[in-house]
Design an enzyme around this catalytic site. Structure first.
Site, PDB file in Angstrom:
ATOM      1  N   GLN A 112      38.070  38.731  39.715  1.00 48.44           N
ATOM      2  CA  GLN A 112      37.130  37.781  40.277  1.00 48.44           C
ATOM      3  C   GLN A 112      36.421  36.997  39.180  1.00 48.44           C
ATOM      4  OE1 GLN A 112      33.524  39.727  41.242  1.00 48.44           O
ATOM      5  NE2 GLN A 112      33.022  38.406  42.951  1.00 48.44           N
ATOM      6  N   GLY A 113      36.594  35.667  39.178  1.00 46.92           N
ATOM      7  CA  GLY A 113      35.928  34.841  38.174  1.00 46.92           C
ATOM      8  C   GLY A 113      34.716  34.150  38.763  1.00 46.92           C
ATOM      9  N   GLU A 144      30.624  42.255  54.080  1.00 44.28           N
ATOM     10  CA  GLU A 144      30.484  43.557  53.453  1.00 44.28           C
ATOM     11  C   GLU A 144      29.103  44.176  53.630  1.00 44.28           C
ATOM     12  OE1 GLU A 144      33.752  44.677  53.019  1.00 44.28           O
ATOM     13  OE2 GLU A 144      32.552  45.841  51.627  1.00 44.28           O
ATOM     14  N   SER A 147      30.783  35.200  37.670  1.00 38.33           N
ATOM     15  CA  SER A 147      29.678  35.121  36.701  1.00 38.33           C
ATOM     16  C   SER A 147      30.075  34.417  35.415  1.00 38.33           C
ATOM     17  CB  SER A 147      29.206  36.524  36.325  1.00 38.33           C
ATOM     18  OG  SER A 147      28.669  37.176  37.430  1.00 38.33           O
ATOM     19  N   SER A 177      35.794  42.138  35.920  1.00 37.30           N
ATOM     20  CA  SER A 177      36.333  43.503  35.987  1.00 37.30           C
ATOM     21  C   SER A 177      37.839  43.463  36.095  1.00 37.30           C
ATOM     22  CB  SER A 177      35.764  44.224  37.210  1.00 37.30           C
ATOM     23  OG  SER A 177      34.360  44.294  37.146  1.00 37.30           O
TER      24      SER A 177
END
Lengths: 381, 394
Positions: free
Chosen positions: B127-128, B245, B130, B162
């Site tokens: 996931q890009g 979520e 931040s 991550s």
């Protein structure tokens, strides 16, 4: 009076401050902690710090727990990986106080000059934090003592020349026994060290003593004095450790303060958010209290009064506040603090580790009422 | 009070889940997760395939896309049993982030192309979001995507990515309109990690492990068909995930698993001539942690009941993230306290050649990594702000 520093102590504090600035803990690249530790150790020797708590007649510079506290603050701030606690605060001072002439002559010069390193092996593998719950046994061999047992997480043992070992006689009952303390060369037959990294970036050893012969002259103190020696040494170690912890807390706090003044999000410096300001104020007060209790413990020891209550209080408060400082400083930095090369994490790890040394806050809380009953009703000395 | 048919069905389901998970989870993986260590990529991929074969990999996906068609309550039960059996969390970027996003916002072509590869673990996504200057203030992100004909050209940097080192693909929020209000100038792109111009720099965390990375984009070309949703709709898409979520933000399943392990450890540790768990002072600490967890769990359950009744949950769910993450951290701290001086030894990965690894040396890495739970995915400060502004109107 308590908390009134002499001129010499003030000068020592200035030197300590400069030392901390020079050996700053948070270089951009962590580098070799061991190598940096060696540099720091040599400089400490030059500054005479390795002679603190050792009388001048024995080659030291005198002073006691208060001077130790001043220096340990700098050790904490700089996160210097040096065996000061084990070699000087414990072994050096203990030798000076309880050692025989031959022992002090043999070992103190090396300690003061930084040539000799001694690790403190009091905690048994089977015990938790109780240093008087000792299963390591000493029995009489032919012409010498013989040690049998296991010591857990001995700091500074990997590079040590000697171990200061506690043991109980094999006729004593566990917990109720009298202890004896010995100076054992690491090269003695039967000594094995299993070295491993600790999470705060140091090295510790689990030490196995398997039929280790110890000559009579390496018994420290007279027969039956071991318990007194362990108690005496441990109080001083805890006071010193608390002073180091306060230095670590200050380092983490100052880093966080700088960060809050410079980091921008949502179009403003985050230090402007009242929520963070209040939390920093709380941390500030907590750290000052920890400093007060650490110094009070040092003063109580230096004045020769019963310091058990003050020492326990310092360890407990340092444990609680230290944890809070560690976690809050990471939280207020955000993600950057989760990286290993940004220093605030190293301060945090050291604070968590210090709580584990010589009994955590809960351990000392469990014993605290006992001290209160025995303390002088007139309050802190 | 006799059990209703509903209760009996729930218990039967729980038993079925428990039987499968405890039987199917490899012992080596179980041991790692039990002690707060992390599985290898291959190990996790293998487990994900096992779950997929059973049809239980994506309990929260709609049935037509591979979900098992469970009720919220069944998903709840599954989550508790999953962590109680020490199963490793699945790769969230695949299954809990991009998958649901594509299902909701993807074109048919995108769903056909990517969903099967997500389910099979053929693709590993990261996931890009931040950036170094855009953490809590994510909307201020600056990675730029310039439209040139049939492609976007991306330049910028993402951080705290991550498992970028595991990933062959990355989904990114990028700025497509620098003139618009920040939230209205962001697009959602799917990018091949093998694209020319991408470099990955590892970041080692305070737990000594490699989770995070910084990813650099230098004039990386991305086909327009790799955009999800409309141009400048990216922020809305990312926000929709938060709603998706909401209930899981409590992490109470993980906390239950950790609490269980804490008790096992406390029963194993010696103190004052007995077991640590029998010492009154430590027992009380466990009890307090258990009560805190029950408070989070029951609050999540109340919200679940409202969701099952068809209600749309709102900003009050922030308290689940706020309190749930703190509770998990608290339990991890107790686990470190429990191991005492044994916990100084540092072994974030399972030591070589050991049959039964010492759990003690994993407690500090676990606790240290856990500090991130109150920082990532909307920090505690952000959650408090949401509660204060949107629930309390302050």
């Amino acid at each position: 009076m308590i908390f009134s520093f002499s001129d010499e102590q003030r000068m020592l504090a200035d030197t300590a401050q400069r030392f901390a600035a020079e050996h700053g803990a948070v270089q951009p690249s962590a580098g070799d902690a061991r190598a940096r530790g060696d540099v720091a150790w040599r400089q400490m020797a030059e500054l005479g710090w390795l002679g603190i708590g050792i009388p001048e007649r024995d080659g030291g510079i005198g002073g006691g727990p208060v001077e130790t506290a001043i220096v340990m603050d700098a050790v904490g701030r700089s996160l210097a990986d040096v065996p000061l606690l084990s070699t000087v605060v414990i072994a050096g001072a203990t030798l000076a106080r309880f050692g025989g002439a031959a022992q002090t002559k043999k070992l103190l010069p090396g300690i003061v000059e930084g040539r000799t390193r001694i690790a403190t092996a009091f905690g048994d593998a089977a015990a938790r934090y109780d240093l008087f719950d000792v299963e390591t046994i000493v029995r009489r061999g032919s012409g010498s003592f013989v040690l049998e047992g296991q010591k857990l997480a001995v700091l500074d043992a990997a590079d040590a020349d000697y171990l200061l070992v506690s043991a109980r006689s094999d006729t004593g009952r566990r917990n109720a026994a009298e202890l004896a303390t010995f100076l054992v060369p690491v090269t003695a037959p039967g000594v094995t060290r299993d070295s491993y990294p600790t999470y705060d970036g140091r090295i510790a050893c689990d030490v196995v003593l398997s039929g280790v012969p110890v000559p009579e002259q390496d018994l420290l103190g007279v027969s039956g004095q071991g318990t007194e020696i362990v108690q005496w040494a441990t109080e001083r170690a805890i006071a010193a450790l608390c002073a180091e912890a306060v230095g670590v807390m200050s380092g983490a706090f100052d880093m966080t303060l700088d960060y809050l003044k410079s980091r921008r999000q949502f179009g403003r410096t985050i230090g402007g958010f009242q929520a963070l300001q209040h939390r920093m104020a709380d941390l500030f007060a907590g750290i000052e209290e920890a400093r007060s209790l650490a110094l009070a413990a040092a003063w109580a020891l230096q004045s020769g009064s019963d310091a058990r209550r003050a020492v326990a209080a310092a360890k407990i408060h340092v444990g609680r506040v230290g944890r809070q400082v560690a976690d809050e400083c990471i939280q207020m930095h955000g993600a950057i603090a989760m990286t290993d090369d940004y220093g605030v994490g190293r301060y945090a790890k050291r604070l968590l580790a210090i709580d584990t040394l010589f009994g955590d806050a809960d351990y000392h809380l469990g014993k605290f009422p006992l001290h209160a009953e025995q303390a002088n009703e007139g309050g802190l000395q | 009070m006799t059990a209703t048919a509903e209760d009996r069905a729930a218990e039967a389901f729980r038993a079925e889940v428990r039987t499968f998970l405890t039987g199917a989870l490899p012992e080596a993986t179980r041991r790692k997760v039990r002690d707060g260590r992390h599985p290898e990529k291959e190990e996790l991929g293998h487990w994900q395939k096992t779950l997929a074969e059973r049809g239980w990999l994506v309990p929260h996906w709609p049935k037509e896309h591979g979900g098992p068609g469970w009720s919220l309550m069944q998903r709840w039960i599954f989550d508790e049993e999953y962590h109680g059996a020490y199963c490793p969390p699945v790769h969230i970027f695949n299954f809990k982030m991009l998958g649901p996003i594509l299902i909701r916002f993807g074109t048919d072509a995108q769903k056909r192309q990517y969903l099967p590869r997500i389910l099979s673990s053929e693709d590993w996504w990261c996931q890009g979001y931040s950036e170094p200057d855009s953490g809590s203030d994510l909307a201020s992100l600056r990675a730029r995507a310039v439209r040139r004909g049939d492609r976007y050209v991306v330049t910028g940097s993402k951080i705290w990515t991550s498992f970028a080192h595991w990933a062959n693909r990355i989904f990114c929020l990028v700025r497509t309109d620098p003139e618009a209000k920040p939230q209205e100038g962001i697009s959602f792109l799917l990018i091949d990690m093998k694209s020319p111009g991408i470099t990955v720099r590892p970041i080692i965390s305070i737990d000594g492990r490699h989770h995070f990375n910084q990813v650099f984009f230098e004039e990386v070309e991305v086909p327009v068909e790799n955009r999800v949703g409309e141009e400048n709709q990216g922020w809305t898409i990312a926000k929709s995930l938060l709603e998706f979520e909401r209930l899981n933000a409590s992490r109470h399943g993980e906390s239950l698993g950790r609490l269980r392990r804490l008790k096992e450890i406390a029963a194993d540790q010696r103190c004052a001539g007995g077991r640590l768990i029998d010492q009154d002072w430590f027992r009380r600490k466990i009890a307090e942690a258990e009560v805190r967890l029950m408070a989070v769990q029951m609050t999540a359950l109340r919200l679940l009941a409202r969701a099952e009744a068809g209600e749309r949950l709102g900003a009050e769910c922030s308290m689940l993230k706020l309190r749930g993450s703190q509770t998990l951290q608290h339990i991890q701290d107790l686990m470190l306290q429990a191991v005492g001086p044994q916990g100084l030894r540092f072994e974030p990965e399972e030591p070589e050649g050991s049959i039964e690894p010492l759990y003690a040396s994993a407690m500090a890495p676990q606790r240290l990594f856990g500090r991130g739970y109150t920082i990532a995915a909307g920090s505690s400060e952000v959650q408090r702000g949401i509660l204060a502004k949107r629930v309390l109107g302050l």
